[in-house]
Design an enzyme around this catalytic site. Structure first.
Site, mmCIF file in Angstrom:
data_model
loop_
_atom_site.group_PDB
_atom_site.id
_atom_site.type_symbol
_atom_site.label_atom_id
_atom_site.label_comp_id
_atom_site.label_asym_id
_atom_site.label_seq_id
_atom_site.Cartn_x
_atom_site.Cartn_y
_atom_site.Cartn_z
ATOM 1 N N GLU A 91 0.917 -1.170 0.218
ATOM 2 C CA GLU A 91 0.229 0.032 -0.002
ATOM 3 C C GLU A 91 0.966 1.258 -0.112
ATOM 4 O O GLU A 91 2.030 1.299 0.374
ATOM 5 C CB GLU A 91 -0.684 0.358 0.972
ATOM 6 C CG GLU A 91 -1.564 -1.419 1.559
ATOM 7 C CD GLU A 91 -2.810 -1.302 2.203
ATOM 8 O OE1 GLU A 91 -3.751 -1.166 1.855
ATOM 9 O OE2 GLU A 91 -2.428 -0.860 3.890
ATOM 10 N N CYS A 104 3.932 8.990 -0.213
ATOM 11 C CA CYS A 104 4.528 8.131 0.865
ATOM 12 C C CYS A 104 4.802 6.957 0.168
ATOM 13 O O CYS A 104 3.684 6.031 0.267
ATOM 14 C CB CYS A 104 3.450 7.851 2.545
ATOM 15 S SG CYS A 104 4.326 6.755 3.360
ATOM 16 N N CYS A 111 7.133 -5.817 6.660
ATOM 17 C CA CYS A 111 8.006 -5.807 7.538
ATOM 18 C C CYS A 111 8.132 -6.852 8.814
ATOM 19 O O CYS A 111 7.180 -7.375 9.367
ATOM 20 C CB CYS A 111 7.516 -4.308 8.336
ATOM 21 S SG CYS A 111 9.539 -3.337 9.934
ATOM 22 N N CYS A 115 6.967 -3.682 14.764
ATOM 23 C CA CYS A 115 6.862 -2.972 16.450
ATOM 24 C C CYS A 115 5.115 -3.188 16.740
ATOM 25 O O CYS A 115 4.061 -3.424 15.897
ATOM 26 C CB CYS A 115 6.840 -1.554 15.541
ATOM 27 S SG CYS A 115 8.498 -0.762 15.184
ATOM 28 N N CYS A 118 2.124 -1.397 15.129
ATOM 29 C CA CYS A 118 1.802 -0.589 13.608
ATOM 30 C C CYS A 118 1.203 -2.137 13.102
ATOM 31 O O CYS A 118 1.588 -2.965 13.077
ATOM 32 C CB CYS A 118 3.166 -0.375 13.236
ATOM 33 S SG CYS A 118 3.593 -0.269 11.655
ATOM 34 N N CYS A 332 -0.518 6.950 8.827
ATOM 35 C CA CYS A 332 0.992 5.873 9.766
ATOM 36 C C CYS A 332 0.550 5.035 10.549
ATOM 37 O O CYS A 332 -0.702 4.829 11.079
ATOM 38 C CB CYS A 332 2.176 7.381 10.501
ATOM 39 S SG CYS A 332 2.165 8.929 9.774
HETATM 40 N N1 SAH Z 1 9.909 1.758 8.887
HETATM 41 C C1 SAH Z 1 10.165 2.963 8.777
HETATM 42 C C2 SAH Z 1 9.438 3.630 8.512
HETATM 43 C C3 SAH Z 1 7.855 2.866 8.081
HETATM 44 S S1 SAH Z 1 6.718 3.352 9.396
HETATM 45 C C4 SAH Z 1 10.014 3.348 10.253
HETATM 46 O O1 SAH Z 1 9.795 2.809 11.337
HETATM 47 O O2 SAH Z 1 10.789 4.295 10.585
HETATM 48 C C5 SAH Z 1 6.717 5.056 9.500
HETATM 49 C C6 SAH Z 1 6.189 6.415 10.713
HETATM 50 O O3 SAH Z 1 5.098 5.427 10.757
HETATM 51 C C7 SAH Z 1 6.760 5.822 11.509
HETATM 52 O O4 SAH Z 1 7.605 6.665 12.281
HETATM 53 C C8 SAH Z 1 6.172 4.729 12.066
HETATM 54 O O5 SAH Z 1 6.511 4.467 13.717
HETATM 55 C C9 SAH Z 1 4.648 5.309 12.375
HETATM 56 N N2 SAH Z 1 3.643 4.377 13.027
HETATM 57 C C10 SAH Z 1 3.728 3.281 12.807
HETATM 58 N N3 SAH Z 1 1.863 2.716 13.947
HETATM 59 C C11 SAH Z 1 1.962 3.956 13.576
HETATM 60 C C12 SAH Z 1 0.792 4.440 14.683
HETATM 61 N N4 SAH Z 1 -0.544 3.045 14.740
HETATM 62 N N5 SAH Z 1 -0.186 5.701 14.232
HETATM 63 C C13 SAH Z 1 0.761 6.522 14.330
HETATM 64 N N6 SAH Z 1 2.135 6.326 13.745
HETATM 65 C C14 SAH Z 1 2.134 4.986 13.055
HETATM 66 FE FE1 SF4 Z 2 8.383 -1.654 10.576
HETATM 67 FE FE2 SF4 Z 2 6.412 -0.451 11.226
HETATM 68 FE FE3 SF4 Z 2 8.034 -1.464 12.620
HETATM 69 FE FE4 SF4 Z 2 7.799 0.466 10.497
HETATM 70 S S1 SF4 Z 2 6.904 1.264 12.769
HETATM 71 S S2 SF4 Z 2 10.022 -0.695 11.391
HETATM 72 S S3 SF4 Z 2 7.095 -0.612 8.961
HETATM 73 S S4 SF4 Z 2 7.387 -2.433 11.942
#
Ligand code: SAH
Ligand code: SF4
Length: 340
Positions: A91, A104, A111, A115, A118, A332
């Protein structure tokens, strides 16, 4: 059959043309067709000899992706699900504002970092995306939006620094005059803190922008939120960022999602301020977006205001990032790995 053409960097296309005894300008022509005009077949490359087009088709096939879903948010944001030729889908999101069009893009399908906040992390890892597959996402959005893309953020699915070479090759195609011709400073890549990637990125000559997902400057709570990054210690992250700044002279953006009762008390604020000390940085505060099945709630407005004020009082530039596209699950952290 050789590698598909989207696996090649600009340099790689140059080497291929050289190996095939082609004149130097061929690489430029191929890159322009692929990444400036965005054609989907070699037949359209009208200034290439037919024999070369045929050889490319046989030895470096061009396999276009398709959009299998497109959603338009009430705020104008559009989310696309793009399916590649092997059936893997990812996406990406286009975010228009008055004088900008930001895309974006994703760097991986899924991934591996897991986390906990996410949606992408919850679904696991499927595969790395190729340089041409990253550029293709942006070209698809540009065409659909009918406007030139001005800014790029590698903040879609995936951890760019776990797919380092392909991501760098894509950034260079975005930046190249024969490619999308987007200024390096307008191209940001976001990492959750993969230290070897930060070290390499420091020595890249272009002025690409680095964003780091911090989310907590207290080791224990960061480890809970980002369990796979837990082996990369915050003290080492800070050292790597200081070295990055020493070498590149570039400012760093921190992303800090604010989760009610998890990382938004005064102790976390003080830890964040002390983490920023000695770094030239900008902090983006992002109230967490809802993810299916998650109990996390965004911080209260007053708490966000306390963070903003506290940081500003210490001379640390901070902004609240308004989330766009949340009604289409395009904000995000809401991007799901649809696998294949
Ligand atoms: N993997 C990389 C880039 C993709 S994630 C990273 O983690 O930086 C892009 C951004 O979205 C990151 O800052 C991530 O922490 C944020 N993000 C992930 N889940 C989120 C959520 N539920 N609400 C807001 N931001 C979120
Ligand atoms: Fe991966 Fe989501 Fe963590 Fe970014 S925030 S490293 S996309 S699991």
């Amino acid at each position: 059959m050789g590698k598909e053409i989207k696996a090649y960097s600009y340099e790689g296309i140059g080497e291929l043309m050289k190996q095939w005894g082609q004149p130097r300008f061929r690489a430029k022509q191929v890159v322009q067709w692929l990444y400036q005009k965005g054609v989907s077949s070699y037949d359209e490359m009208s200034n290439l000899p037919a024999s070369l087009r045929e050889r490319l088709q046989n030895e470096a096939p061009l396999l276009p992706a398709e959009v299998i879903d497109r959603r338009v948010s009430k705020d104008g944001t559009r989310k696309y699900v793009v399916r590649f030729h092997d059936g893997c889908a990812t996406e990406m999101v286009a975010i228009p504002s008055r004088d900008r069009l930001t895309v974006c893009f994703s760097t991986q399908v899924g991934c591996a970092m897991g986390c906990v906040f996410c949606a992408t992390g919850k679904e696991g890892f499927t595969r790395n995306l190729l340089p041409g597959e990253m550029v293709e996402q942006v070209l698809i959005a540009q065409e659909d939006m009918g406007a030139r893309v001005t800014n790029l953020v590698g903040m879609g699915q995936g951890e760019p620094f776990l797919n380092y070479d392909n991501t760098m090759a894509a950034l260079r195609l975005f930046n190249a005059a024969d490619g999308m011709n987007i200024g390096a400073r307008k191209i940001t890549v976001s990492t959750c803190g993969v230290l070897p990637g930060i070290k390499k990125f420091a020595s890249e000559p272009e002025q690409f922008t680095l964003a780091v997902s911090l989310h907590s400057a207290i080791q224990f709570s960061r480890d809970v939120l980002m369990p796979t990054v837990a082996n990369q210690r915050l003290t080492d992250l800070k050292k790597a960022l200081q070295a990055y700044q020493g070498e590149s002279g570039r400012r760093i953006t921190f992303e800090y999602i604010m989760i009610d009762g998890v990382n938004d008390d005064e102790e976390h604020l003080h830890a964040l301020m002390s983490f920023c000390r000695g770094l030239s940085c900008h902090v983006n505060l992002i109230p967490i977006n809802a993810v299916d099945g998650s109990l996390f709630q965004p911080s209260a407005d007053a708490t966000v205001a306390m963070f903003l004020e506290g940081l500003e009082r210490r001379g640390i530039e901070a902004t609240l990032r308004a989330s766009r596209g949340s009604d289409i699950a395009g904000a995000c952290g809401q991007l799901k790995n649809l696998g294949r």
